[in-house]
Design a protein around this motif. Structure first.
Motif, PDB file in Angstrom:
ATOM      1  N   LEU A  56       0.857  -1.191   0.000  1.00 36.81           N
ATOM      2  CA  LEU A  56       0.000   0.000   0.000  1.00 36.81           C
ATOM      3  C   LEU A  56       0.888   1.235   0.000  1.00 36.81           C
ATOM      4  O   LEU A  56       1.590   1.504   0.973  1.00 36.81           O
ATOM      5  CB  LEU A  56      -0.923  -0.013   1.219  1.00 36.81           C
ATOM      6  CG  LEU A  56      -1.843  -1.223   1.337  1.00 36.81           C
ATOM      7  CD1 LEU A  56      -2.573  -1.220   2.673  1.00 36.81           C
ATOM      8  CD2 LEU A  56      -2.827  -1.261   0.185  1.00 36.81           C
ATOM      9  N   HIS A  57       0.880   1.953  -1.109  1.00 33.92           N
ATOM     10  CA  HIS A  57       1.685   3.164  -1.262  1.00 33.92           C
ATOM     11  C   HIS A  57       0.782   4.389  -1.218  1.00 33.92           C
ATOM     12  O   HIS A  57      -0.341   4.359  -1.727  1.00 33.92           O
ATOM     13  CB  HIS A  57       2.410   3.176  -2.613  1.00 33.92           C
ATOM     14  CG  HIS A  57       3.580   2.265  -2.694  1.00 33.92           C
ATOM     15  ND1 HIS A  57       4.756   2.504  -2.037  1.00 33.92           N
ATOM     16  CD2 HIS A  57       3.750   1.117  -3.380  1.00 33.92           C
ATOM     17  CE1 HIS A  57       5.614   1.539  -2.312  1.00 33.92           C
ATOM     18  NE2 HIS A  57       5.024   0.683  -3.119  1.00 33.92           N
ATOM     19  N   ASP A  58       1.293   5.470  -0.678  1.00 31.27           N
ATOM     20  CA  ASP A  58       0.581   6.748  -0.674  1.00 31.27           C
ATOM     21  C   ASP A  58       0.671   7.374  -2.068  1.00 31.27           C
ATOM     22  O   ASP A  58       1.767   7.602  -2.591  1.00 31.27           O
ATOM     23  CB  ASP A  58       1.192   7.679   0.376  1.00 31.27           C
ATOM     24  CG  ASP A  58       0.522   9.032   0.356  1.00 31.27           C
ATOM     25  OD1 ASP A  58      -0.654   9.113   0.742  1.00 31.27           O
ATOM     26  OD2 ASP A  58       1.182  10.000  -0.066  1.00 31.27           O
ATOM     27  N   LYS A  59      -0.486   7.635  -2.671  1.00 27.29           N
ATOM     28  CA  LYS A  59      -0.536   8.180  -4.031  1.00 27.29           C
ATOM     29  C   LYS A  59       0.255   9.472  -4.195  1.00 27.29           C
ATOM     30  O   LYS A  59       0.992   9.645  -5.155  1.00 27.29           O
ATOM     31  CB  LYS A  59      -1.988   8.459  -4.434  1.00 27.29           C
ATOM     32  CG  LYS A  59      -2.634   7.402  -5.232  1.00 27.29           C
ATOM     33  CD  LYS A  59      -3.995   7.862  -5.710  1.00 27.29           C
ATOM     34  CE  LYS A  59      -4.735   6.674  -6.279  1.00 27.29           C
ATOM     35  NZ  LYS A  59      -6.075   7.012  -6.729  1.00 27.29           N
ATOM     36  N   GLU A  60       0.068  10.409  -3.282  1.00 26.41           N
ATOM     37  CA  GLU A  60       0.720  11.714  -3.415  1.00 26.41           C
ATOM     38  C   GLU A  60       2.240  11.594  -3.362  1.00 26.41           C
ATOM     39  O   GLU A  60       2.945  12.274  -4.112  1.00 26.41           O
ATOM     40  CB  GLU A  60       0.212  12.685  -2.342  1.00 26.41           C
ATOM     41  CG  GLU A  60      -1.198  13.165  -2.602  1.00 26.41           C
ATOM     42  CD  GLU A  60      -1.366  13.849  -3.950  1.00 26.41           C
ATOM     43  OE1 GLU A  60      -0.538  14.702  -4.317  1.00 26.41           O
ATOM     44  OE2 GLU A  60      -2.342  13.523  -4.654  1.00 26.41           O
TER      45      GLU A  60
END
Length: 126
Positions: A56-60
């Motif tokens: 799970l990566h942070d989009k921003e």
């Protein structure tokens, strides 16, 4: 060459909400969590011994690091035992190949297909 699909990278707006969804509603477990190089990623999987996991990566954060990526769909992370050799082989076939970079989890590069879908390859030594 590529030995297996190791990870599916899912780009989310809220990592904590995503973790809650996958663990509380779907029954996955958090395998690992890392906060390195100004980037937080959370590895989840159906079980601790699953061969493929979701990161799970942070989009921003990813958008700032790699603005060319399509963050609307998950990306695949392939594993290889010889990153340098694979990098050279793909480059020699006129495939767009990014630079090899060092991440806290290992050395990695990305490549794109003809439709500009990006894939990543990480060195995993047995």
């Amino acid at each position: 060459m590529i030995s297996k699909v190791g990870q599916i990278m899912l780009y989310v707006n809220n990592q904590d909400e995503a973790v809650n969804f996958w663990t509380e509603k779907i029954g996955f477990s958090v395998i690992s969590e890392d906060n390195g190089e100004g980037m937080r990623w959370i590895e989840i999987a159906p079980s601790k011994d699953a061969e493929t996991s979701i990161i799970l990566h942070d989009k921003e954060t990813v958008k700032k690091m790699s603005p060319e990526l399509n963050l609307g769909t998950p990306s695949l992370m392939f594993y290889t035992e010889n990153l340098d050799q694979l990098h050279c082989e793909l480059s020699s076939k006129n495939i767009f190949v990014g630079e090899i970079i060092d991440m806290p989890s290992g050395r990695v590069f990305n490549f794109a297909d003809g439709e500009e879908n990006y894939f990543a390859v990480m060195e995993k030594i047995k």
